[in-house]
Design a protein around this motif. Structure first.
Motif, short mmCIF file in Angstrom:
data_model
loop_
_atom_site.label_atom_id
_atom_site.label_comp_id
_atom_site.label_asym_id
_atom_site.label_seq_id
_atom_site.Cartn_x
_atom_site.Cartn_y
_atom_site.Cartn_z
N LEU A 35 38.82 48.35 45.17
CA LEU A 35 37.60 49.03 44.75
C LEU A 35 37.55 49.14 43.23
O LEU A 35 36.51 48.86 42.60
CB LEU A 35 37.54 50.42 45.39
CG LEU A 35 36.39 51.34 44.91
CD1 LEU A 35 35.04 50.76 45.33
CD2 LEU A 35 36.57 52.75 45.47
N ALA A 36 38.66 49.56 42.63
CA ALA A 36 38.69 49.72 41.18
C ALA A 36 38.52 48.37 40.48
O ALA A 36 37.85 48.28 39.44
CB ALA A 36 40.01 50.38 40.76
N ASN B 34 34.91 47.50 40.50
CA ASN B 34 34.17 48.29 39.51
C ASN B 34 34.41 47.75 38.10
O ASN B 34 33.50 47.69 37.27
CB ASN B 34 34.59 49.75 39.59
CG ASN B 34 34.15 50.41 40.88
OD1 ASN B 34 33.24 49.93 41.54
ND2 ASN B 34 34.79 51.51 41.24
N LYS C 256 32.39 44.46 37.83
CA LYS C 256 30.96 44.74 37.69
C LYS C 256 30.63 45.21 36.28
O LYS C 256 29.62 44.80 35.68
CB LYS C 256 30.52 45.78 38.70
CG LYS C 256 29.02 46.09 38.66
CD LYS C 256 28.62 47.11 39.71
CE LYS C 256 27.10 47.33 39.70
NZ LYS C 256 26.59 47.78 38.38
N ASP C 257 31.49 46.07 35.73
CA ASP C 257 31.28 46.55 34.37
C ASP C 257 31.30 45.39 33.38
O ASP C 257 30.48 45.35 32.45
CB ASP C 257 32.37 47.58 34.02
CG ASP C 257 32.27 48.06 32.58
OD1 ASP C 257 31.42 48.93 32.31
OD2 ASP C 257 33.05 47.58 31.73
N LYS D 170 39.92 53.90 33.08
CA LYS D 170 38.86 53.07 32.53
C LYS D 170 39.13 52.75 31.06
O LYS D 170 38.68 51.72 30.54
CB LYS D 170 37.51 53.76 32.69
CG LYS D 170 36.31 52.86 32.42
CD LYS D 170 35.00 53.53 32.79
CE LYS D 170 33.83 52.57 32.56
NZ LYS D 170 32.53 53.19 32.93
N TRP E 291 40.57 49.32 30.68
CA TRP E 291 39.82 48.13 31.10
C TRP E 291 39.69 47.09 30.00
O TRP E 291 39.81 45.89 30.28
CB TRP E 291 38.45 48.54 31.62
CG TRP E 291 38.46 49.19 32.97
CD1 TRP E 291 39.56 49.57 33.70
CD2 TRP E 291 37.32 49.54 33.77
NE1 TRP E 291 39.18 50.14 34.88
CE2 TRP E 291 37.81 50.14 34.96
CE3 TRP E 291 35.95 49.42 33.59
CZ2 TRP E 291 36.96 50.61 35.96
CZ3 TRP E 291 35.10 49.89 34.58
CH2 TRP E 291 35.60 50.47 35.77
N GLY F 205 36.50 56.91 42.48
CA GLY F 205 36.93 55.60 42.02
C GLY F 205 38.43 55.48 41.82
O GLY F 205 38.90 54.52 41.21
N LYS G 264 32.74 62.06 40.86
CA LYS G 264 32.24 60.69 40.99
C LYS G 264 32.53 59.95 39.69
O LYS G 264 31.71 59.91 38.78
CB LYS G 264 30.74 60.70 41.31
CG LYS G 264 30.43 61.29 42.68
CD LYS G 264 28.95 61.19 43.02
CE LYS G 264 28.66 61.72 44.43
NZ LYS G 264 27.22 61.61 44.78
N GLU H 151 35.77 57.13 37.60
CA GLU H 151 36.74 56.05 37.66
C GLU H 151 38.11 56.55 37.21
O GLU H 151 38.22 57.56 36.52
CB GLU H 151 36.31 54.88 36.77
CG GLU H 151 34.92 54.34 37.02
CD GLU H 151 34.78 53.65 38.37
OE1 GLU H 151 35.82 53.32 38.97
OE2 GLU H 151 33.64 53.47 38.81
N ARG I 74 29.70 61.63 36.61
CA ARG I 74 30.06 61.11 35.29
C ARG I 74 29.09 61.57 34.22
O ARG I 74 27.92 61.73 34.48
CB ARG I 74 30.11 59.59 35.32
CG ARG I 74 31.37 59.05 35.92
CD ARG I 74 31.30 57.57 36.16
NE ARG I 74 30.75 57.30 37.50
CZ ARG I 74 30.77 56.10 38.09
NH1 ARG I 74 31.25 55.08 37.47
NH2 ARG I 74 30.28 55.94 39.29
#
Length: 505
Positions: free
Chosen positions: A262-263, A266, A269-270, A327, A330, A442, A469, A471, A505
């Motif tokens: 899942l992470a 995400n 997608k980012d 995050k 990332w 997340g 909600k 990450e 967030r």
């Protein structure tokens, strides 16, 4: 991961010394507060991870506890503690004790580094943490030496074919034998039940009638077991990045496979959403993931040289997982994948080193050894090669990138020399004060669903769930004002948030 993930799934220990009956004090009466001789802190030792000594506001001490709580007058071990005093002594509540997770993370090394996130809480609490038994300065579990660990972590952890499978199993046996040779005397006693009894000793030695506690990741499991054993001693407690107490070792590993997938989605997608700024090839998240899978396959055949070491498929997968913990990491993951695709493995290997506790000077902290030892002291299951291979399809269906990595990790305790204590921990805590339980939608390492299960198992009126909600692994240190207001309001003023509150967030 100083708050290292439960990636290396194990089974856990010492059934003989870990009676679960009742909620007695378990021999928890301890030395009086004045027996703790606080002194300036030294620099972290190699087992904790290298670094500079904490600043002058930090003090350190050690507390003697029984090695075996069934023999309270027998051998003892020292637990290393650290604290910074409350800045508003007039309105001081007590000591707020942290466990940052792992299991196997050094609280003595982690708390000073993370303390900036908790300055509002320090106004009215002494901030306190410790190296749990088997960790850092607290009777550290030691297995292989640094050179052996370099080879161990570089070895293939996702074997294909009988020969590779035999090598994988032999490596696990060699590692477990080294742990028994170098730390056999403490291995039966490093499980979470004993750590919970230690936590009550620490509370008492600090002079607090109630435990004020902030548990993160595995620290939530420790906190849940403490609440079960000592419900009347719970003051105000917060569980963040919550371990699902209803999962056995295999279920926990499969949940992590889904969480990291899942992470990763995400993250991808980012990257796509940033358009031309994204350094990774592909026009959809799936195409980015396809590129990562292709990189793994290339590394399985031909690792990338990094000095006198190599970026292997296993190391790369660990590095990717490490970067998904926050995050903030990332951009490093994006850069590391881009560089590895171009033939440079230095950044992904550095991320893998962080996961495994390898210091920049080539030494290792004992986080990996302690993580295995504590997990194997807790969970009973010892998975055979056949059982593991039978479950791999489910792991692969959960994640193309992490499925094999986490599926094979189920065998981490197969050759362990001592038995585990439970299938799943008992965290029921009737009579406890409310415990704030925070789940992050997340979270890769402790998937969101675990928070609801923890709140349910703690019991009605005890577990109070808050959803974030967001990450990353954990919620409070994300800086989200809503989460921090709820936590601070409870710990500082005793205001229990409404059940099922939600922060975005």
């Amino acid at each position: 991961m100083p708050t290292s993930p439960r990636l290396r799934l194990a089974a856990i220990a010492a059934a003989a010394l870990l009676p679960l009956a009742g909620c007695s004090d378990g021999g928890s009466r301890a030395a009086k507060p004045e027996s703790l001789a606080w002194e300036p802190c030294p620099a972290p030792d190699a087992a904790e991870g290298t670094g500079q000594p904490p600043g002058p506001e930090w003090e350190c001490t050690a507390l003697d506890v029984p090695l075996d709580y069934d023999k309270p007058d027998g051998d003892t071990i020292e637990l290393a503690l650290i604290r910074a005093r409350a800045t508003d002594a007039t309105h001081r509540i007590g000591s707020l004790i942290y466990n940052f997770g792992g299991p196997g993370g050094s609280g003595v090394a982690t708390l000073p580094a993370a303390a900036k996130d908790y300055q509002r809480l320090r106004a009215r609490y002494d901030l306190v943490s410790f190296d749990p038994r088997g960790v850092g300065r607290s009777a550290a579990v030691r297995c292989e030496d640094d050179k052996q660990l370099d080879a161990y972590y570089a070895s293939d952890a996702t074997p294909v074919g009988p020969a590779a499978e035999k090598t994988f199993v032999d490596n696990l046996k060699t590692y477990s034998a080294a742990c028994e040779k170098n730390s056999g005397a403490v291995l039966p006693y490093v499980g979470t039940l004993n750590a919970a009894r230690d936590l009550d000793r620490i509370r008492d030695a600090l002079g607090d009638a109630k435990l004020y506690y902030f548990g993160i990741s595995y620290g939530t499991e420790l906190g849940g077991v403490y609440a079960h054993l000592f419900p009347k001693n719970v003051g105000r407690a917060v569980f963040d990045a919550v371990v699902d107490p209803t999962n056995d070792a295999a279920q926990g590993a499969l949940g992590q496979a889904k969480g990291f997938q899942l992470a990763l989605g995400n993250f991808a997608k980012d990257c796509i959403d940033r358009g031309d700024e994204c350094r990774l090839p592909g026009s959809t998240p799936k195409e980015i993931e396809d590129g990562i899978v292709a990189l793994q396959k290339r590394l399985a055949v031909k690792p990338i040289p990094v000095g006198d070491r190599k970026l292997t498929e296993t190391a790369a997968t660990g590095g990717i997982a490490q970067a998904l913990y926050s995050k903030d990491f990332w951009p490093l993951l994006e850069q590391g994948l881009d560089e590895a695709d171009g033939g440079s493995g230095q950044l992904l290997l550095a991320l893998a080193d962080a996961m495994n506790g390898r210091n920049q000077n080539g030494t290792y902290s004992n986080i990996g050894a302690a993580n295995t030892a504590i997990n194997c002291a807790d969970f009973k299951d010892r998975y055979t090669l056949e059982q593991t291979k039978a479950q791999l399809p489910a792991f692969r269906a959960a994640s193309r990138v992490f499925g094999d990595y986490l599926g094979w990790a189920m065998m981490g305790c197969t050759a362990w020399p001592v038995p585990g204590a439970w299938q799943t921990p008992d965290v029921s805590a009737p009579g406890s004060a409310p415990i704030l339980v925070i789940g992050n939608t997340g979270d890769p390492a402790t998937p969101y669903e675990g928070a609801g299960k923890m709140a349910e198992k703690l019991g009605s009126g005890v577990g109070v769930e808050l959803t974030y909600k967001g990450e990353g692994h954990g919620a409070y240190d994300s800086g989200n004002p809503c989460v921090q207001k709820a936590v601070d309001g409870y710990l500082l003023d005793g205001k229990v948030p409404a059940a099922d509150s939600v922060c975005t967030r």
